[in-house]
Scaffold this motif. Structure first.
Motif, mmCIF file in Angstrom:
data_model
loop_
_atom_site.group_PDB
_atom_site.id
_atom_site.type_symbol
_atom_site.label_atom_id
_atom_site.label_comp_id
_atom_site.label_asym_id
_atom_site.label_seq_id
_atom_site.Cartn_x
_atom_site.Cartn_y
_atom_site.Cartn_z
ATOM 1 N N GLU A 1 0.852 -1.201 0.000
ATOM 2 C CA GLU A 1 0.000 0.000 0.000
ATOM 3 C C GLU A 1 0.882 1.242 0.000
ATOM 4 O O GLU A 1 0.630 2.211 -0.737
ATOM 5 N N TYR A 2 1.944 1.205 0.818
ATOM 6 C CA TYR A 2 2.894 2.315 0.886
ATOM 7 C C TYR A 2 3.587 2.535 -0.458
ATOM 8 O O TYR A 2 3.674 3.675 -0.939
ATOM 9 N N GLU A 3 4.054 1.443 -1.065
ATOM 10 C CA GLU A 3 4.764 1.571 -2.344
ATOM 11 C C GLU A 3 3.837 2.169 -3.410
ATOM 12 O O GLU A 3 4.252 2.992 -4.228
ATOM 13 N N ALA A 4 2.575 1.753 -3.414
ATOM 14 C CA ALA A 4 1.629 2.284 -4.395
ATOM 15 C C ALA A 4 1.353 3.764 -4.145
ATOM 16 O O ALA A 4 1.311 4.580 -5.082
ATOM 17 N N LYS A 5 1.188 4.148 -2.873
ATOM 18 C CA LYS A 5 0.886 5.545 -2.555
ATOM 19 C C LYS A 5 2.068 6.468 -2.862
ATOM 20 O O LYS A 5 1.872 7.659 -3.143
ATOM 21 N N LEU A 6 3.281 5.921 -2.815
ATOM 22 C CA LEU A 6 4.445 6.741 -3.162
ATOM 23 C C LEU A 6 4.344 7.274 -4.592
ATOM 24 O O LEU A 6 4.861 8.353 -4.901
ATOM 25 N N ASN A 7 3.671 6.511 -5.451
ATOM 26 C CA ASN A 7 3.535 6.946 -6.845
ATOM 27 C C ASN A 7 2.569 8.114 -6.995
ATOM 28 O O ASN A 7 2.526 8.759 -8.058
ATOM 29 N N GLN A 8 1.806 8.409 -5.940
ATOM 30 C CA GLN A 8 0.993 9.619 -5.918
ATOM 31 C C GLN A 8 1.769 10.784 -5.318
ATOM 32 O O GLN A 8 1.480 11.941 -5.601
ATOM 33 N N PHE A 9 2.785 10.447 -4.514
ATOM 34 C CA PHE A 9 3.581 11.480 -3.845
ATOM 35 C C PHE A 9 4.688 12.056 -4.749
ATOM 36 O O PHE A 9 4.872 13.272 -4.822
#
Length: 484
Positions: free
Chosen positions: A139-147
């Motif tokens: 979940e963290y790795e995926a959200k990094l792509n929004q950051f």
């Protein structure tokens, strides 16, 4: 979607990039992480390294072995070594949103401190220990792509293939736009955007993404094929030499290069490239190639001589630059034959020099009265025009018919070791005598081998080349100019 290929060098990474590094050996890990950190320091970025499987000392040793003086960077705060407790597990529980907020704060802090960006890399082995919240890693790795998009921050997430299972690494590939596999950097064909990854029904979304990527890749490959065909047609029909050098050999040469050098492509690929470079320019060309391959030289043009297969010397104007050829650095060379231009320039320069000399001589003759001064003025200019160290100007005495050469006493006598030195010559012998007897000019670069030569007396200055011209007024012999 940039296509599944080793798209870039580590030097091309920049702010906004989010990578996974999947490695299998310590050598692979060092080969990627060391230049990644060093480049960040050299570019004025703040660098954070999060240790877990390794110690901070081990990572600092990577940099030290690469020539980086880490102490000054640590003291200034540009380089920071963090632990898992300082970062991922801050507060005792892994919180994806909290970690992203920490990255955001660290990025703003780095910019306020005057750094151009924040460069982060972390060892992810902590997630294998069952720590609270570690199940939210993807979940963290995926959200990094929004950051990352638009942020002055880039990161490499490190995954040791020897320790992470295939099911985790498949998700790792799914959540990183760029993947480092071993030591190669790829745009990730298997990446799924965060809104799809986090939106549920992941298998369906992953399948849709991969089918979409397949179609885009097909279109990209077809476009690339057409572009390569157009480029090959352009290069093959170019009137200038175009070639690629790698490891001291030609890897590619267009038809113009083959025609201009006389060497076939197969011959060029098999031979040492320096064989085609004139010996006067080999060291210079070698230094330029080294500078280009090291990234220290900017694209530039310079003149050099080449040697064709037939042995002819030709002048080329060459431009050289760094390119990637089959995944490795190479030098692209573009050469234009400027031999005729050089000859025209030399002829023009010679004509200007001669005109200048004639004007100078005329001026000096008007101001000179004695035959000795006139002779020396003529000799001085003749030596300058020909680059000759020695010479003489003599005149025919109208009463005796002897050759009188007053200029011998000014320069040559100090170096000449002959016992019997004279300036009046009653008999005309050897090469200079042949010129006077036959009233014809003579030029030879091997005077000792010329059958008309009578050699030189003991102590005479060495004669390596000889040029002599008779001076006449109509049919009357008046003197001689000789240079050696």
């Amino acid at each position: 979607m940039r296509g599944n290929r080793a798209v870039r060098l580590i030097t091309e990474l920049g702010a906004g990039d989010h990578l996974c590094c999947i490695y299998e050996t310590e050598e692979e890990h060092r080969a990627i992480i060391t230049p990644y950190m060093r480049l960040g320091l050299e570019r004025g970025e703040k660098v954070l390294y999060i240790v877990d499987a390794r110690t901070a000392s081990e990572i600092l040793e990577y940099l030290e072995r690469d020539g980086v003086q880490t102490r000054s960077y640590l003291q200034s705060g540009q380089l920071r070594m963090l632990t898992v407790e300082d970062s991922y597990m801050k507060g005792g529980v892994f919180d994806p949103d909290g970690m992203i907020e920490l990255l955001s704060q660290e990025t703003e802090l780095a910019l306020s401190e005057g750094y151009s960006a924040l460069r982060v890399t972390g060892e992810m082995t902590w997630a294998l220990r069952g720590l609270p919240g570690s199940e939210k890693l993807m979940e963290y790795e995926a959200k990094l792509n929004q950051f990352f998009p638009g942020k002055a921050c880039l990161a490499i997430c490190q995954y040791d293939r020897r320790r992470f299972g295939p099911h985790i690494l498949l998700d790792v590939l799914t959540t990183h736009p760029i993947a480092v596999i071993g030591t190669e950097i790829y745009d990730n064909f298997y990446y799924v955007p965060p809104e799809e990854f986090l939106g549920g029904a992941l298998p369906v979304k992953a399948l849709d993404a991969r089918l979409r990527n397949l179609r885009e890749r097909g279109r990209a490959e077809e476009s690339l094929r057409r572009s390569e065909e157009r480029f090959r047609t352009l290069v093959d029909s170019a009137p200038v030499s175009i070639s690629i050098f790698q490891d001291g050999r030609v890897r590619y040469a267009n038809p113009a290069c083959v025609r201009m050098t006389g060497y076939s492509l197969e011959e060029q690929m098999a031979m040492d490239t320096m064989r085609m470079v004139h010996e006067d320019y080999r060291e210079q060309v070698s230094r330029r190639i080294e500078a280009i391959l090291s990234g220290k030289a900017k694209p530039s043009q310079y003149e050099m001589k080449i040697i064709t297969k037939s042995g002819e010397e030709r002048w080329w104007l060459v431009g050289a630059s760094l390119v990637d050829y089959e995944g490795r650095p190479a030098v692209l060379g573009i050469g234009r034959d400027v031999t005729e231009n050089k000859r025209a320039e030399e002829e023009l320069a010679w004509a200007l020099e001669v005109n200048k000399a004639v004007a100078e001589l005329s001026s000096r003759l008007l101001a000179t009265s004695s035959i000795e001064d006139i002779s020396y003025a003529v000799l001085e200019i003749a030596r300058r025009l020909t680059g000759s160290p020695y010479g003489y100007v003599g005149y025919i005495d109208t009463d005796t018919g002897y050759l009188v050469s007053p200029t011998l006493t000014r320069d040559i006598w100090d170096e000449c070791g002959m016992e019997d030195k004279k300036v009046v010559f009653k008999e005309f012998t050897g090469l200079w005598g042949w010129v006077l007897e036959n009233r014809r000019p003579l030029l030879t670069n091997r005077p000792r081998e010329d059958g008309r030569s009578r050699g030189v007396p003991h102590g005479h200055i060495p004669i390596e080349r000889f040029i002599s011209v008779p001076a006449q007024v109509g049919e009357i012999l008046t003197g001689q100019i000789s240079l050696a």
